[in-house]
Design an enzyme around this catalytic site. Sequence first.
Site, PDB file in Angstrom:
ATOM      1  N   ASP A   1      38.549  61.404  57.260  1.00 20.47           N
ATOM      2  CA  ASP A   1      37.349  61.361  56.439  1.00 20.47           C
ATOM      3  C   ASP A   1      36.163  60.778  57.189  1.00 20.47           C
ATOM      4  OD1 ASP A   1      38.577  62.464  54.226  1.00 20.47           O
ATOM      5  OD2 ASP A   1      39.118  60.522  53.353  1.00 20.47           O
TER       6      ASP A   1
ATOM      7  N   TYR B   1      49.261  55.319  61.575  1.00 24.73           N
ATOM      8  CA  TYR B   1      47.929  54.829  61.265  1.00 24.73           C
ATOM      9  C   TYR B   1      47.901  53.308  61.365  1.00 24.73           C
ATOM     10  CZ  TYR B   1      46.512  59.332  59.199  1.00 24.73           C
ATOM     11  OH  TYR B   1      46.187  60.649  59.000  1.00 24.73           O
TER      12      TYR B   1
END
Length: 279
Positions: A55, A113
């Site tokens: 994003d 992540y």
Amino acid sequence: MEPLRYKLIVQYDGTHFAGFQIQPHDRTVQGEIQRALKIMTKGKEVIIHGSGRTDSGVHAKGQVIHFDYPIEIPVKNMQRALNSLTTDEIFVQEVSLVDADFHARYNTSGKKYQYRVDLNAIPDPFKRLYTLHHPYPIDMKKLKDALKDLEGEHDFSSFCASNSGREDKVRTVYEASVYEDTFNNELVFTFRGNGFLYNMVRIFVGTLLQIANGLRPADEIQRLLEVKDRNQAGPTAKPQGLYLMEVYYDSSKAKKGTDYQEDSVLGEQVQDELDHSIK
């Protein structure tokens, strides 16, 4: 000549990009790399495929992409050319040739992540684009216990953005952990899994911080996994603290013997053309 498929590991600072995926009127990582490739091919479009989207504001240290290129270029020359033609926000870390059936997205077996949280009482302007500022008390034992509840195979409906559109929300989290970076006074969360839903990691962090603050009970993760309701989980943590660290593949499918020598005739000819286009 058949196009060759290149696999790249790319790092980028996502601050000034509207995410990875190309968009009609916004600046994106995919758009920036495709712009560079178009210069290299003298106007021919080259479409890149990423391992997944990130994003707006999200960073990457190990994003994987692939594309088909119309001529043979030594991998080191490909790396040099792209790093010369993209902005300093993007860096091609590694280039390799792969088989024609390799796909950066569909061949993934997992991802890693990290999320960084700044615990300093006063916001640091030099961290504002790369961490979430959270100057509240943290109960590390409750936090680590809650993280363990995320590990394993679960339906993560409570931790997926409501507009994701995916019906199957079952994923396996291999690692959910946190450590204290005492030098920077930061929490560093790590999540490894076979796949992640839209905003899943950021919702993890938003919920876990509320547990660590005492706003939610220690067993809240177990309850949320059972109710499968996004509205009952915590907020979606801001994007700037999130980093795509690594993408995993069962096999690289890299071709052997295709890292052409820099002094090859083909390499010299192609590099001359690239140097001229860069100038």
